[in-house]
Scaffold this motif. Structure first.
Motif, PDB file in Angstrom:
ATOM      1  N   GLY A 130      73.047  79.184  32.980  1.00 37.91           N
ATOM      2  CA  GLY A 130      72.782  79.340  34.410  1.00 37.91           C
ATOM      3  C   GLY A 130      72.260  80.717  34.750  1.00 37.91           C
ATOM      4  O   GLY A 130      71.316  80.871  35.535  1.00 37.91           O
ATOM      5  N   GLY A 131      72.857  81.746  34.138  1.00 37.81           N
ATOM      6  CA  GLY A 131      72.381  83.101  34.391  1.00 37.81           C
ATOM      7  C   GLY A 131      70.952  83.310  33.925  1.00 37.81           C
ATOM      8  O   GLY A 131      70.145  83.955  34.598  1.00 37.81           O
ATOM      9  N   ALA A 132      70.603  82.731  32.757  1.00 31.84           N
ATOM     10  CA  ALA A 132      69.237  82.849  32.245  1.00 31.84           C
ATOM     11  C   ALA A 132      68.234  82.160  33.169  1.00 31.84           C
ATOM     12  O   ALA A 132      67.143  82.687  33.442  1.00 31.84           O
ATOM     13  N   LEU A 133      68.583  80.978  33.676  1.00 34.58           N
ATOM     14  CA  LEU A 133      67.687  80.266  34.594  1.00 34.58           C
ATOM     15  C   LEU A 133      67.493  81.040  35.894  1.00 34.58           C
ATOM     16  O   LEU A 133      66.372  81.133  36.415  1.00 34.58           O
ATOM     17  N   TRP A 148      81.756  74.169  52.167  1.00 41.31           N
ATOM     18  CA  TRP A 148      81.562  72.738  51.956  1.00 41.31           C
ATOM     19  C   TRP A 148      80.551  72.471  50.840  1.00 41.31           C
ATOM     20  O   TRP A 148      80.668  71.487  50.106  1.00 41.31           O
ATOM     21  N   THR A 149      79.567  73.346  50.686  1.00 38.48           N
ATOM     22  CA  THR A 149      78.606  73.193  49.591  1.00 38.48           C
ATOM     23  C   THR A 149      79.313  73.225  48.243  1.00 38.48           C
ATOM     24  O   THR A 149      79.015  72.434  47.338  1.00 38.48           O
ATOM     25  N   VAL A 150      80.277  74.133  48.113  1.00 38.75           N
ATOM     26  CA  VAL A 150      81.007  74.272  46.852  1.00 38.75           C
ATOM     27  C   VAL A 150      82.028  73.153  46.682  1.00 38.75           C
ATOM     28  O   VAL A 150      82.167  72.568  45.604  1.00 38.75           O
ATOM     29  N   ASP A 151      82.746  72.808  47.760  1.00 42.86           N
ATOM     30  CA  ASP A 151      83.897  71.909  47.643  1.00 42.86           C
ATOM     31  C   ASP A 151      83.574  70.421  47.706  1.00 42.86           C
ATOM     32  O   ASP A 151      84.319  69.604  47.164  1.00 42.86           O
ATOM     33  N   ILE A 152      82.497  70.048  48.385  1.00 44.31           N
ATOM     34  CA  ILE A 152      82.255  68.623  48.640  1.00 44.31           C
ATOM     35  C   ILE A 152      82.084  67.838  47.343  1.00 44.31           C
ATOM     36  O   ILE A 152      82.484  66.659  47.251  1.00 44.31           O
ATOM     37  N   TYR A 153      81.527  68.460  46.342  1.00 41.65           N
ATOM     38  CA  TYR A 153      81.321  67.800  45.043  1.00 41.65           C
ATOM     39  C   TYR A 153      82.658  67.357  44.445  1.00 41.65           C
ATOM     40  O   TYR A 153      82.839  66.195  44.059  1.00 41.65           O
ATOM     41  N   ASP A 165      77.430  71.490  35.285  1.00 43.88           N
ATOM     42  CA  ASP A 165      77.287  71.459  36.730  1.00 43.88           C
ATOM     43  C   ASP A 165      78.457  72.129  37.427  1.00 43.88           C
ATOM     44  O   ASP A 165      78.311  72.701  38.509  1.00 43.88           O
ATOM     45  N   ALA A 166      79.642  72.059  36.804  1.00 42.62           N
ATOM     46  CA  ALA A 166      80.832  72.647  37.408  1.00 42.62           C
ATOM     47  C   ALA A 166      80.827  74.166  37.343  1.00 42.62           C
ATOM     48  O   ALA A 166      81.557  74.826  38.096  1.00 42.62           O
ATOM     49  N   THR A 167      80.004  74.745  36.455  1.00 40.45           N
ATOM     50  CA  THR A 167      80.029  76.195  36.270  1.00 40.45           C
ATOM     51  C   THR A 167      78.812  76.910  36.847  1.00 40.45           C
ATOM     52  O   THR A 167      78.927  78.047  37.315  1.00 40.45           O
ATOM     53  N   VAL A 168      77.645  76.255  36.804  1.00 41.78           N
ATOM     54  CA  VAL A 168      76.426  76.987  37.169  1.00 41.78           C
ATOM     55  C   VAL A 168      76.309  77.217  38.673  1.00 41.78           C
ATOM     56  O   VAL A 168      75.667  78.185  39.104  1.00 41.78           O
ATOM     57  N   LEU A 169      76.922  76.362  39.500  1.00 35.76           N
ATOM     58  CA  LEU A 169      76.774  76.540  40.944  1.00 35.76           C
ATOM     59  C   LEU A 169      77.348  77.868  41.410  1.00 35.76           C
ATOM     60  O   LEU A 169      76.777  78.537  42.281  1.00 35.76           O
ATOM     61  N   ASN A 170      78.494  78.267  40.829  1.00 40.28           N
ATOM     62  CA  ASN A 170      79.111  79.527  41.241  1.00 40.28           C
ATOM     63  C   ASN A 170      78.156  80.702  41.048  1.00 40.28           C
ATOM     64  O   ASN A 170      78.127  81.639  41.859  1.00 40.28           O
ATOM     65  N   GLY A 224      67.418  76.484  42.687  1.00 41.48           N
ATOM     66  CA  GLY A 224      67.413  75.037  42.491  1.00 41.48           C
ATOM     67  C   GLY A 224      67.236  74.620  41.048  1.00 41.48           C
ATOM     68  O   GLY A 224      67.537  73.462  40.689  1.00 41.48           O
ATOM     69  N   SER A 225      66.774  75.542  40.190  1.00 40.28           N
ATOM     70  CA  SER A 225      66.545  75.178  38.785  1.00 40.28           C
ATOM     71  C   SER A 225      67.838  74.765  38.086  1.00 40.28           C
ATOM     72  O   SER A 225      67.808  73.980  37.137  1.00 40.28           O
ATOM     73  N   VAL A 226      68.992  75.283  38.554  1.00 37.32           N
ATOM     74  CA  VAL A 226      70.246  74.934  37.877  1.00 37.32           C
ATOM     75  C   VAL A 226      70.577  73.453  38.074  1.00 37.32           C
ATOM     76  O   VAL A 226      71.249  72.843  37.238  1.00 37.32           O
TER      77      VAL A 226
END
Length: 532
Positions: free
Chosen positions: A164-167, A58-63, A34-39, A174-176
């Motif tokens: 993540g790249g494959a998905l 905020w989308t990136v940092d709030i987590y 989860d920490a890598t695929v969002l980027n 949203g699949s990630v």
């Protein structure tokens, strides 16, 4: 039933515990993913939801904010209500929040879902580490189990960009997030069958004032550090950090007065606990800070795609996994302090190689240096975590695990802020007047700000001018990376010496203590607890 304290070496884990460890690795792998695929998903969700720059930030940092803010509370809560129970509550919440994130139709909805992911995610890591402490009381077995835990985190980090790249190539952004749903479903089914329950029946109620004080301590400090990294020193960054520090003092004073504190500050009296926490804080922080700029080098200097960049990072991840696997065997013969000192020295060599990377043919040297850094970091993660958790009484394992995770969060934030300031200052100083004289001032200002800015404006410039701008920007950024590598290497060298000095008294796994001559575990006596 109530069980009295016993020597951890009196109980060795069996097949059920090792199967339970497999269950505990599931959330570990997931959080790393989860920490890598969002980027990777940011460009895709930006095109769909069209967030403003502030909303995207905020989308990136709030987590990360929510995880850091709630770790101490959740670790202590698990000690009180049951670590397995909290793990299952968190798993259910994380799965539902993941569905909400995947189905988000607005930036605000996604930010709220990410906040929920952070809060529920804060329950998972302390619970898994604390349960490992319950299930593997023998020091050798606990060391192996934590090495497996670290290895699985490394696996998640390694496969995250590729998966993540494959998905993203086949499905929507949203699949990630939906990766979490089947993992959490398996955890909810298997946990009652394979994991023990543990809670401290002597603990009182959670002090809500302490919970609030912990939040207003951690969140402003993390925010201020992140702002410092992004905007440089300013009044808002200084104010929030100072405010958080002030609340931290109030929090600490309150914990000293409470009969049953949210965070038992007496844990810091254990030298192994404090030293291991320091090693984790600085060692992981420097590595995390440099990792950010290495990924930028791969994409913006070497010109690699995100998936190709992820593949170039796989050798370092493989080295980390291999070193994690070997660490338990080494620590049976060598004291942890010397293992940590030697491993960190290997990282110093990797940082030294980073100082020699250039902007044109530096990729092989960069990857080699990063492999050495990761090889040295791996024993630090496994041994440091084991020492932190293993040094605490059994009824405080959740709180100790939370401190370990909080230290890592703070360390990475500090590393990004500190090394980020170094790279940014070096970049701006070197690029200075090196840009073409006929470059329009607005474009020149953007190019002087960041490498990403220079890369963006180059797309709209004539060929020769664009090539010159990119050449100067890449050289300036690489110089900053060289300087950051040198500073990180110097600090890690001092950290290696510190680890040897402060941890030389800790025996090897099952080995004799230097002072007593007896085989002694690092864990202090546990108080009575309720174990099922």
């Amino acid at each position: 039933m109530t069980t009295q304290a016993q020597d951890p070496a009196d109980h060795r884990a069996g097949p059920r515990e090792w199967l339970g460890l497999f269950v505990l690795t599931l959330p570990t792998i997931l959080l790393a993913l989860d920490a890598t695929v969002l980027n990777l998903a940011v460009p895709h969700l930006s095109a769909d939801l069209k967030p403003s720059s502030t909303e995207l930030l905020w989308t990136v940092d709030i987590y990360g904010f929510m995880i850091a803010g709630f770790l101490v509370t959740m670790g202590t809560l698990g000690d009180r209500i049951g670590r397995r129970r909290l793990l299952m509550i968190g798993a259910l919440g994380f799965g539902l929040a993941s569905i909400l994130a995947a189905k988000s139709t607005s930036p605000e909805m996604l930010i709220a879902a990410r906040a929920l992911l952070g809060i529920t995610g804060a329950t998972l890591m302390p619970s898994t580490l604390a349960l490992i402490s319950n299930m593997f009381k023998d020091p050798r077995q606990r060391g192996v189990a934590i090495s497996v835990w670290v290895t699985c985190f490394s696996v998640g980090t390694a496969v995250g960009p590729v998966l993540g790249g494959a998905l993203l190539q086949r499905f929507w952004w949203g699949s990630v997030f939906l990766l979490a749903v089947p993992v959490m479903a398996v955890l909810l089914v298997a946990a009652p069958l394979l994991l023990p329950e543990y809670k401290n029946t002597q603990a009182g109620r959670i002090d809500l004032t302490s919970v609030m004080l912990s939040l207003v301590t951690v969140l402003p400090v993390i925010y201020g550090i992140k702002r410092l990294a992004e905007h440089g020193p300013d009044a808002l960054a200084a104010t929030t950090i100072l405010a958080g520090a002030a609340f931290g003092v109030v929090f600490a004073l309150r914990q000293r007065k409470l009969a049953d504190p949210l965070l038992d500050l007496r844990l810091f009296a254990n030298r192994a606990f404090s030293a291991a926490l320091l090693v984790l804080l600085l060692g992981l922080g420097l590595m995390g800070g440099l990792y950010l700029f290495i990924t930028q080098y791969l994409q913006l200097v070497a010109g690699l795609t995100p998936i190709t960049a992820g593949l170039w990072l796989l050798p370092a991840a493989a080295a980390l996994i291999a070193a994690s696997s070997l660490t338990p065997a080494i620590t049976r013969r060598v004291r942890p302090g010397y293992v940590l000192g030697g491993a960190l020295s290997l990282s110093v060599l990797g940082y030294a190689l980073i100082t020699q990377v250039d902007s044109t043919h530096g990729l092989p040297l960069l990857v080699t240096g990063f492999v050495l850094i990761y090889t040295g970091i791996s024993p630090m993660m496994a041994l440091g975590t084991d020492l932190v958790v293993g040094s605490a009484p059994l009824d405080k394992a959740g709180s100790a695990a939370a401190m370990s995770e909080t230290g890592m969060e703070f360390g990475i934030a500090l590393g990004i802020a500190g090394l980020g300031s170094v790279v940014t200052a070096a970049y701006r100083d070197e690029i200075g007047d090196a840009l073409p004289k006929d470059l329009p001032e607005p474009a020149a200002g953007i190019a002087r700000d960041t490498l990403a800015g220079a890369d963006a404006i180059a797309a709209d410039l004539p060929g020769p001018i664009a090539a010159h701008v990119l050449e100067q920007a890449r050289e300036a950024f690489t110089s900053g990376l060289n300087l950051a590598g040198g500073i990180a290497g110097a600090i890690v060298a001092m950290l290696a010496v510190t680890a040897i000095v402060l941890l030389r008294h800790v025996p090897s796994s099952g080995g004799p203590d230097k002072e007593t001559g007896k085989a002694t575990p690092t864990r202090e006596p546990a108080t009575a607890g309720d174990s099922h």
